[in-house]
Scaffold this motif. Structure first.
Motif, PDB file in Angstrom:
ATOM      1  N   MET A 123       0.829  -1.203   0.000  1.00  0.00           N
ATOM      2  CA  MET A 123       0.000   0.000   0.000  1.00  0.00           C
ATOM      3  C   MET A 123       0.867   1.260   0.000  1.00  0.00           C
ATOM      4  O   MET A 123       0.549   2.248  -0.673  1.00  0.00           O
ATOM      5  CB  MET A 123      -0.926   0.001   1.213  1.00  0.00           C
ATOM      6  CG  MET A 123      -1.937  -1.153   1.240  1.00  0.00           C
ATOM      7  SD  MET A 123      -3.023  -1.219  -0.220  1.00  0.00           S
ATOM      8  CE  MET A 123      -3.915   0.304  -0.006  1.00  0.00           C
ATOM      9  N   LYS A 124       1.988   1.199   0.754  1.00  0.00           N
ATOM     10  CA  LYS A 124       2.893   2.350   0.805  1.00  0.00           C
ATOM     11  C   LYS A 124       3.533   2.596  -0.559  1.00  0.00           C
ATOM     12  O   LYS A 124       3.630   3.742  -1.022  1.00  0.00           O
ATOM     13  CB  LYS A 124       3.966   2.109   1.861  1.00  0.00           C
ATOM     14  CG  LYS A 124       4.929   3.286   2.010  1.00  0.00           C
ATOM     15  CD  LYS A 124       5.972   3.008   3.091  1.00  0.00           C
ATOM     16  CE  LYS A 124       6.949   4.186   3.203  1.00  0.00           C
ATOM     17  NZ  LYS A 124       7.998   3.940   4.225  1.00  0.00           N
ATOM     18  N   GLU A 125       3.972   1.520  -1.216  1.00  0.00           N
ATOM     19  CA  GLU A 125       4.592   1.661  -2.538  1.00  0.00           C
ATOM     20  C   GLU A 125       3.591   2.205  -3.553  1.00  0.00           C
ATOM     21  O   GLU A 125       3.928   3.046  -4.396  1.00  0.00           O
ATOM     22  CB  GLU A 125       5.136   0.304  -3.000  1.00  0.00           C
ATOM     23  CG  GLU A 125       5.897   0.387  -4.319  1.00  0.00           C
ATOM     24  CD  GLU A 125       6.482  -0.962  -4.745  1.00  0.00           C
ATOM     25  OE1 GLU A 125       6.855  -1.082  -5.931  1.00  0.00           O
ATOM     26  OE2 GLU A 125       6.557  -1.890  -3.899  1.00  0.00           O
ATOM     27  N   ALA A 126       2.335   1.716  -3.454  1.00  0.00           N
ATOM     28  CA  ALA A 126       1.297   2.205  -4.359  1.00  0.00           C
ATOM     29  C   ALA A 126       1.048   3.694  -4.141  1.00  0.00           C
ATOM     30  O   ALA A 126       0.898   4.466  -5.101  1.00  0.00           O
ATOM     31  CB  ALA A 126       0.007   1.423  -4.144  1.00  0.00           C
ATOM     32  N   ALA A 127       1.031   4.110  -2.873  1.00  0.00           N
ATOM     33  CA  ALA A 127       0.811   5.520  -2.549  1.00  0.00           C
ATOM     34  C   ALA A 127       1.922   6.396  -3.119  1.00  0.00           C
ATOM     35  O   ALA A 127       1.664   7.505  -3.610  1.00  0.00           O
ATOM     36  CB  ALA A 127       0.698   5.702  -1.038  1.00  0.00           C
ATOM     37  N   GLU A 128       3.155   5.901  -3.052  1.00  0.00           N
ATOM     38  CA  GLU A 128       4.291   6.681  -3.584  1.00  0.00           C
ATOM     39  C   GLU A 128       4.184   6.849  -5.097  1.00  0.00           C
ATOM     40  O   GLU A 128       4.481   7.921  -5.641  1.00  0.00           O
ATOM     41  CB  GLU A 128       5.604   5.972  -3.215  1.00  0.00           C
ATOM     42  CG  GLU A 128       5.920   6.022  -1.721  1.00  0.00           C
ATOM     43  CD  GLU A 128       7.104   5.151  -1.337  1.00  0.00           C
ATOM     44  OE1 GLU A 128       7.554   4.349  -2.206  1.00  0.00           O
ATOM     45  OE2 GLU A 128       7.569   5.239  -0.183  1.00  0.00           O
ATOM     46  N   LYS A 129       3.752   5.780  -5.800  1.00  0.00           N
ATOM     47  CA  LYS A 129       3.598   5.867  -7.249  1.00  0.00           C
ATOM     48  C   LYS A 129       2.447   6.808  -7.623  1.00  0.00           C
ATOM     49  O   LYS A 129       2.540   7.599  -8.572  1.00  0.00           O
ATOM     50  CB  LYS A 129       3.344   4.473  -7.836  1.00  0.00           C
ATOM     51  CG  LYS A 129       4.591   3.575  -7.868  1.00  0.00           C
ATOM     52  CD  LYS A 129       4.261   2.221  -8.476  1.00  0.00           C
ATOM     53  CE  LYS A 129       5.513   1.363  -8.654  1.00  0.00           C
ATOM     54  NZ  LYS A 129       6.399   1.916  -9.705  1.00  0.00           N
ATOM     55  N   ARG A 130       1.351   6.725  -6.859  1.00  0.00           N
ATOM     56  CA  ARG A 130       0.208   7.601  -7.144  1.00  0.00           C
ATOM     57  C   ARG A 130       0.563   9.061  -6.906  1.00  0.00           C
ATOM     58  O   ARG A 130       0.070   9.947  -7.604  1.00  0.00           O
ATOM     59  CB  ARG A 130      -0.981   7.197  -6.266  1.00  0.00           C
ATOM     60  CG  ARG A 130      -1.583   5.844  -6.635  1.00  0.00           C
ATOM     61  CD  ARG A 130      -2.513   5.342  -5.552  1.00  0.00           C
ATOM     62  NE  ARG A 130      -3.096   4.038  -5.880  1.00  0.00           N
ATOM     63  CZ  ARG A 130      -3.601   3.206  -4.977  1.00  0.00           C
ATOM     64  NH1 ARG A 130      -3.582   3.532  -3.672  1.00  0.00           N
ATOM     65  NH2 ARG A 130      -4.115   2.052  -5.347  1.00  0.00           N
ATOM     66  N   ALA A 131       1.435   9.304  -5.937  1.00  0.00           N
ATOM     67  CA  ALA A 131       1.824  10.680  -5.604  1.00  0.00           C
ATOM     68  C   ALA A 131       2.565  11.366  -6.739  1.00  0.00           C
ATOM     69  O   ALA A 131       2.556  12.591  -6.846  1.00  0.00           O
ATOM     70  CB  ALA A 131       2.676  10.691  -4.336  1.00  0.00           C
ATOM     71  N   VAL A 132       3.191  10.562  -7.612  1.00  0.00           N
ATOM     72  CA  VAL A 132       3.918  11.143  -8.750  1.00  0.00           C
ATOM     73  C   VAL A 132       3.142  10.994 -10.053  1.00  0.00           C
ATOM     74  O   VAL A 132       3.694  11.115 -11.145  1.00  0.00           O
ATOM     75  CB  VAL A 132       5.326  10.513  -8.884  1.00  0.00           C
ATOM     76  CG1 VAL A 132       6.178  10.858  -7.679  1.00  0.00           C
ATOM     77  CG2 VAL A 132       5.245   8.996  -9.081  1.00  0.00           C
ATOM     78  N   GLY A 133       1.859  10.682  -9.922  1.00  0.00           N
ATOM     79  CA  GLY A 133       0.989  10.685 -11.088  1.00  0.00           C
ATOM     80  C   GLY A 133       0.723   9.348 -11.747  1.00  0.00           C
ATOM     81  O   GLY A 133       0.026   9.290 -12.759  1.00  0.00           O
ATOM     82  N   GLU A 134       1.261   8.257 -11.214  1.00  0.00           N
ATOM     83  CA  GLU A 134       1.033   6.943 -11.815  1.00  0.00           C
ATOM     84  C   GLU A 134      -0.305   6.359 -11.353  1.00  0.00           C
ATOM     85  O   GLU A 134      -0.810   6.700 -10.278  1.00  0.00           O
ATOM     86  CB  GLU A 134       2.172   5.992 -11.452  1.00  0.00           C
ATOM     87  CG  GLU A 134       3.528   6.413 -12.017  1.00  0.00           C
ATOM     88  CD  GLU A 134       4.620   5.390 -11.726  1.00  0.00           C
ATOM     89  OE1 GLU A 134       4.294   4.191 -11.719  1.00  0.00           O
ATOM     90  OE2 GLU A 134       5.773   5.798 -11.491  1.00  0.00           O
TER      91      GLU A 134
END
Length: 419
Positions: free
Chosen positions: A376-387
């Motif tokens: 979930m943390k990794e997904a949040a980091e990717k979403r934060a940069v627009g992915e």
């Protein structure tokens, strides 16, 4: 009794792939119109039945979904007329609600007011390809601008929006209600017969000129008037430029021809052509009628080669708002046939830009809380940069799961297993 899983006849469920396209197209339209200075508004789905039945909506007034009075106001046992049981109706377009909206809020709105309205409307019509009983209309209107600057802006903005979506080679057909009347008067029809004559003329694309001629004669009009009328269209056959068509009409109609009306149309043609940002043509169409009774001047309609039918239209309706406001308010609007352009895009297999290249995290059911938290943390980091990242449980048939996700635009997968 088993509940019905299918939607009401003439209405439809929108699946995810189409919903993505609809959302994308709506975004482009709104963004384009805002750049032209149009302001979003919203109006209720229901209007007073008297507003909807004011003899301005033409054939659409026969297609109103009417709403029964409620609670203590409803007396079915003593009702004698429809008015005893009906007080509201579902809106059949966005123009009548906009007119009421403007009259109600005029003091709080700029002048002129450039309105953008997108929302569902309802017509008890016969469902067919590209035609539903609930459908989305997408309108822009300019209220308070009496000059043809309104028409120029509306055509320019609408064609820019369609061009930004990706449409090319479409045509905007244009005519003038006053020119229609000039032609009918020249032929010898009485003014009180104009509406019926125009209703028959409006069938031109379906029954051809010979069919129009036959129907006019069957309706009892003098053969001399009908022949003179249809001869006008023969002389205009093949003419597409506004200036050329008006030149022919001016020579034929003589003192019936209004130079001011003609000059306004030519100015629209010149200005729209000068600022065109999309690949389209502006076509003079003397057979264009537009069915709504509220049109008073310039009228226009979008034709796309993919459908061969209208994909939007509009025109000037200078008298409508005044019915609500109590004083004259010039108005002009243009509506995109939203459902029909969505139909074209879906049939062409259109994919929303950026809808591919998405990542799916597949988490095994046996993963520990720590692994789930890490995912979930990794997904949040990717979403934060627009992915775009989908987090879901790994299915037993993972091949089928990945094939399904691939069809939805997911091209990368990351599996998370138990420690």
């Amino acid at each position: 009794m088993a509940l019905k899983k299918k939607p009401v006849n003439g209405m439809k469920d929108v699946l995810p792939d189409e919903a993505l396209v609809r959302d994308y197209v709506t975004g482009i339209i709104k963004d384009t119109y805002r750049k032209f200075g149009f302001t979003p508004i919203e109006t209720p789905l229901m209007e007073d039945i008297g507003n909807l039945s004011n003899k301005q909506g033409g054939e659409n007034e026969k297609l109103i979904f009417k709403v029964l009075k409620r609670g203590e106001k409803l007396h079915l046992d003593t009702a004698q007329t429809e008015a005893d049981v009906v007080d509201y109706g579902m809106r059949y377009d966005l123009t009548v609600p906009l007119s009421r909206f403007y009259a109600n809020n005029e003091n709080d709105l700029p002048k002129p007011f450039k309105a953008l309205q997108i929302g569902p409307v309802f017509r008890a019509d016969r469902p067919q390809r590209g035609r539903y009983r609930q459908f989305t209309q997408c309108d822009i209107d300019i209220l308070g601008e009496p000059s043809n600057l309104a028409e120029i802006e509306l055509i320019s903005a609408t064609t820019a929006a369609l061009g930004n979506i990706g449409f090319k080679g479409f045509a905007v057909h244009i005519n003038e209600r006053r020119i229609l009347k000039e032609m009918a008067s020249y032929a010898g029809f009485a003014e009180e017969d104009f509406d019926e004559v125009f209703i028959i003329l409006d069938k031109m694309d379906k029954i051809g000129l010979e069919g129009v001629e036959a129907e006019l004669k069957e309706a009892g009009y003098a053969a001399e008037a009908v022949d003179r009328y249809t001869d006008l269209f023969k002389k205009l056959d093949g003419v597409t430029k506004v200036s050329e068509g008006l030149s022919i009409l001016k020579e034929i109609l003589g003192d019936k021809y209004d130079d001011e009306v003609g000059a306004s149309l030519e100015e629209i043609e010149t200005a729209v052509s000068a600022v065109a940002s999309a690949d389209f043509s502006l076509v003079f169409d003397p057979t264009l009628v537009r069915g709504m009774s509220y049109y008073t001047g310039t009228i226009f309609e979008i034709r796309m080669p993919e459908l061969g039918i209208s994909c939007g239209g509009g025109g000037r309706y200078d008298n409508m708002v005044g019915l609500f406001a109590g004083h004259p308010v010039p108005a002009c609007g243009f509506s995109i046939g939203f459902e029909r352009i969505i139909l074209i895009l879906m049939e062409q297999g259109f994919k929303v830009p950026g809808s591919t290249g998405k990542t799916a995290f597949l988490i095994d059911k046996k993963c520990s809380p720590e692994v789930v938290a890490s995912a979930m943390k990794e997904a949040a980091e990717k979403r934060a940069v627009g992915e775009t990242v989908l987090v879901t449980r790994r299915a037993k048939n993972v091949k089928f799961q990945k094939d399904t996700l691939t069809a939805e635009g997911y091209s990368e997968f990351k599996d998370f297993y138990a420690d």
